[in-house]
Write an enzyme that holds these catalytic residues in place. Structure first.
Site, PDB file in Angstrom:
ATOM      1  N   ASP A  10      -1.240 -12.500  17.340  1.00 27.30           N
ATOM      2  CA  ASP A  10      -1.609 -11.152  17.819  1.00 27.30           C
ATOM      3  C   ASP A  10      -1.405 -10.915  19.321  1.00 27.30           C
ATOM      4  O   ASP A  10      -2.244 -10.254  19.967  1.00 27.30           O
ATOM      5  CB  ASP A  10      -3.068 -10.845  17.458  1.00 27.30           C
ATOM      6  CG  ASP A  10      -3.340 -10.900  15.967  1.00 27.30           C
ATOM      7  OD1 ASP A  10      -2.401 -11.129  15.193  1.00 27.30           O
ATOM      8  OD2 ASP A  10      -4.510 -10.717  15.580  1.00 27.30           O
ATOM      9  N   GLU A  25      -1.908  -8.033  14.221  1.00 30.60           N
ATOM     10  CA  GLU A  25      -2.999  -7.384  13.496  1.00 30.60           C
ATOM     11  C   GLU A  25      -2.706  -5.895  13.436  1.00 30.60           C
ATOM     12  O   GLU A  25      -2.448  -5.263  14.465  1.00 30.60           O
ATOM     13  CB  GLU A  25      -4.353  -7.609  14.194  1.00 30.60           C
ATOM     14  CG  GLU A  25      -5.488  -6.925  13.428  1.00 30.60           C
ATOM     15  CD  GLU A  25      -6.880  -7.164  14.035  1.00 30.60           C
ATOM     16  OE1 GLU A  25      -7.006  -7.935  14.984  1.00 30.60           O
ATOM     17  OE2 GLU A  25      -7.826  -6.534  13.518  1.00 30.60           O
ATOM     18  N   LYS A  84      -0.779  -8.779   9.533  1.00 29.44           N
ATOM     19  CA  LYS A  84      -2.064  -9.121   8.925  1.00 29.44           C
ATOM     20  C   LYS A  84      -3.062  -7.974   9.087  1.00 29.44           C
ATOM     21  O   LYS A  84      -3.263  -7.479  10.193  1.00 29.44           O
ATOM     22  CB  LYS A  84      -2.610 -10.417   9.548  1.00 29.44           C
ATOM     23  CG  LYS A  84      -2.793 -10.353  11.047  1.00 29.44           C
ATOM     24  CD  LYS A  84      -2.930 -11.745  11.654  1.00 29.44           C
ATOM     25  CE  LYS A  84      -4.318 -12.112  12.134  1.00 29.44           C
ATOM     26  NZ  LYS A  84      -4.953 -11.174  13.067  1.00 29.44           N
ATOM     27  N   LYS A 143      -8.618 -10.392  10.332  1.00 26.85           N
ATOM     28  CA  LYS A 143      -8.698 -11.246  11.514  1.00 26.85           C
ATOM     29  C   LYS A 143      -7.978 -12.573  11.246  1.00 26.85           C
ATOM     30  O   LYS A 143      -7.237 -13.062  12.086  1.00 26.85           O
ATOM     31  CB  LYS A 143     -10.174 -11.498  11.888  1.00 26.85           C
ATOM     32  CG  LYS A 143     -10.969 -10.216  12.150  1.00 26.85           C
ATOM     33  CD  LYS A 143     -10.335  -9.330  13.195  1.00 26.85           C
ATOM     34  CE  LYS A 143     -11.193  -8.115  13.504  1.00 26.85           C
ATOM     35  NZ  LYS A 143     -10.429  -7.084  14.258  1.00 26.85           N
ATOM     36  N   VAL A 198      -4.509 -14.489  20.789  1.00 29.68           N
ATOM     37  CA  VAL A 198      -5.752 -13.799  21.148  1.00 29.68           C
ATOM     38  C   VAL A 198      -6.345 -13.152  19.899  1.00 29.68           C
ATOM     39  O   VAL A 198      -5.625 -12.818  18.974  1.00 29.68           O
ATOM     40  CB  VAL A 198      -5.473 -12.725  22.222  1.00 29.68           C
ATOM     41  CG1 VAL A 198      -4.924 -13.359  23.475  1.00 29.68           C
ATOM     42  CG2 VAL A 198      -4.537 -11.617  21.733  1.00 29.68           C
ATOM     43  N   THR A 199      -7.670 -12.981  19.913  1.00 29.76           N
ATOM     44  CA  THR A 199      -8.590 -13.539  20.889  1.00 29.76           C
ATOM     45  C   THR A 199      -9.159 -14.853  20.326  1.00 29.76           C
ATOM     46  O   THR A 199      -9.230 -15.025  19.114  1.00 29.76           O
ATOM     47  CB  THR A 199      -9.760 -12.578  21.206  1.00 29.76           C
ATOM     48  OG1 THR A 199     -10.511 -12.320  20.015  1.00 29.76           O
ATOM     49  CG2 THR A 199      -9.256 -11.254  21.765  1.00 29.76           C
ATOM     50  N   CYS A 224      -9.519 -13.697  16.122  1.00 28.44           N
ATOM     51  CA  CYS A 224      -8.398 -13.974  15.212  1.00 28.44           C
ATOM     52  C   CYS A 224      -7.903 -15.416  15.284  1.00 28.44           C
ATOM     53  O   CYS A 224      -7.465 -15.969  14.272  1.00 28.44           O
ATOM     54  CB  CYS A 224      -7.279 -12.971  15.457  1.00 28.44           C
ATOM     55  SG  CYS A 224      -7.782 -11.306  14.947  1.00 28.44           S
ATOM     56  N   GLN A 278     -18.004 -32.297  16.380  1.00 24.65           N
ATOM     57  CA  GLN A 278     -18.244 -33.123  15.191  1.00 24.65           C
ATOM     58  C   GLN A 278     -16.977 -33.821  14.689  1.00 24.65           C
ATOM     59  O   GLN A 278     -16.629 -33.763  13.508  1.00 24.65           O
ATOM     60  CB  GLN A 278     -18.837 -32.275  14.067  1.00 24.65           C
ATOM     61  CG  GLN A 278     -20.175 -31.632  14.450  1.00 24.65           C
ATOM     62  CD  GLN A 278     -20.749 -30.811  13.326  1.00 24.65           C
ATOM     63  OE1 GLN A 278     -21.243 -31.363  12.351  1.00 24.65           O
ATOM     64  NE2 GLN A 278     -20.676 -29.497  13.457  1.00 24.65           N
TER      65      GLN A 278
HETATM   66  C1  C5J Z   1      -7.908 -10.261  17.477  1.00 26.79           C
HETATM   67  C2  C5J Z   1      -9.642  -8.608  17.622  1.00 26.79           C
HETATM   68  N1  C5J Z   1      -6.594 -10.375  17.369  1.00 26.79           N
HETATM   69  N2  C5J Z   1     -10.304  -9.255  18.576  1.00 26.79           N
HETATM   70  N3  C5J Z   1      -8.440  -9.045  17.168  1.00 26.79           N
HETATM   71  O1  C5J Z   1      -8.610 -11.183  17.842  1.00 26.79           O
HETATM   72  O2  C5J Z   1     -10.112  -7.600  17.144  1.00 26.79           O
END
Ligand code: C5J
Length: 220
Positions: free
Chosen positions: A24, A72, A129, A132, A157-158, A162, A202
């Site tokens: 994204d 996205e 997509k 997320k 990102v972010t 995602c 972990q």
């Molecule tokens: C992504 C969002 N790509 N933060 N989308 O992380 O809405």
């Protein structure tokens, strides 16, 4: 087999069975004047990922590694946009509405494009997509399995949304994921830190956290 320093321990990978997945890196999230900035976010926190990701992308391409890009977004008729996602946040302007770079997170609009610095090369799969996670309602799983991919290097990102969702989905599907910390970004520094710690905790419950210079050095 290549090996790079990472946490919780070295990440070993075979270039032919590993994909670089760039999540994204779209204009609406990263560019000044885009939707992300219009919501009051500091896009410089995301833009610091561009140069290291560009260098890693170049090294991956030169090494012959599969590169996959995701975006996205939604169909122009919004048929794949859950009403809950549209309503969430109670923002005056939401997904599908006109925004600073066209209709927000709608396929074909300027803001939905991948930033020019990381534009996909001919032949590199681009996965659109609606959610997320990059596996939800996409053919990413088939694209990876049909090429014998077992490990992913996940950038983008972010970090806490995602990227994290995709790493968790990949982990449940049996893929090993390495996240280079300088190639993932969040508008919120505390989320960046915590999202990376969650991945490597972990014994690497969801995967590994490393950095792009080590990967570039290994690939070249
Ligand atoms: C992504 C969002 N790509 N933060 N989308 O992380 O809405």
């Amino acid at each position: 087999m290549l090996s790079v320093d990472a946490e919780p321990y070295a990440f070993e990978f075979d270039v032919g069975r590993t994909a670089l997945v760039i999540i994204d890196m779209q204009r609406d999230f990263l560019e000044p004047g885009g939707f992300g900035e219009a919501l009051g976010n500091d896009v410089s926190l995301l833009r610091r990922t561009i140069e290291p990701t560009r260098e890693l992308l170049q090294a991956a391409r030169a090494a012959g590694m599969l590169v996959i890009h995701t975006r996205e977004g939604h169909r122009p008729d919004l048929g794949d946009l859950p009403p809950a996602k549209k309503r969430r946040g109670r923002f005056p302007v939401t997904i599908g509405d006109p925004g600073p770079m066209g209709r927000i997170l709608v396929r074909g609009e300027v803001g939905h494009d991948i930033i020019p610095e990381l534009a996909p090369a001919d032949g590199e799969p681009v996965v659109d997509k609606p959610g997320k996670g990059a596996f939800h309602a996409t053919d990413l799983d088939s694209v990876l399995r049909n090429r014998g991919i077992e490990k992913l290097i996940v950038c983008g990102v972010t970090t806490e949304v995602c990227v994290n969702t995709t790493v968790r989905e990949a982990n449940d599907r049996g893929f090993d994921c390495l996240v280079p910390e300088d190639c993932v970004g969040s508008y919120f520094p505390e989320f960046q830190d915590m999202a990376l710690r969650m991945i490597k905790a972990q014994g690497g419950i969801f995967g590994w956290v490393g950095s792009s210079p080590a990967l570039v050095a290994a690939l070249t």
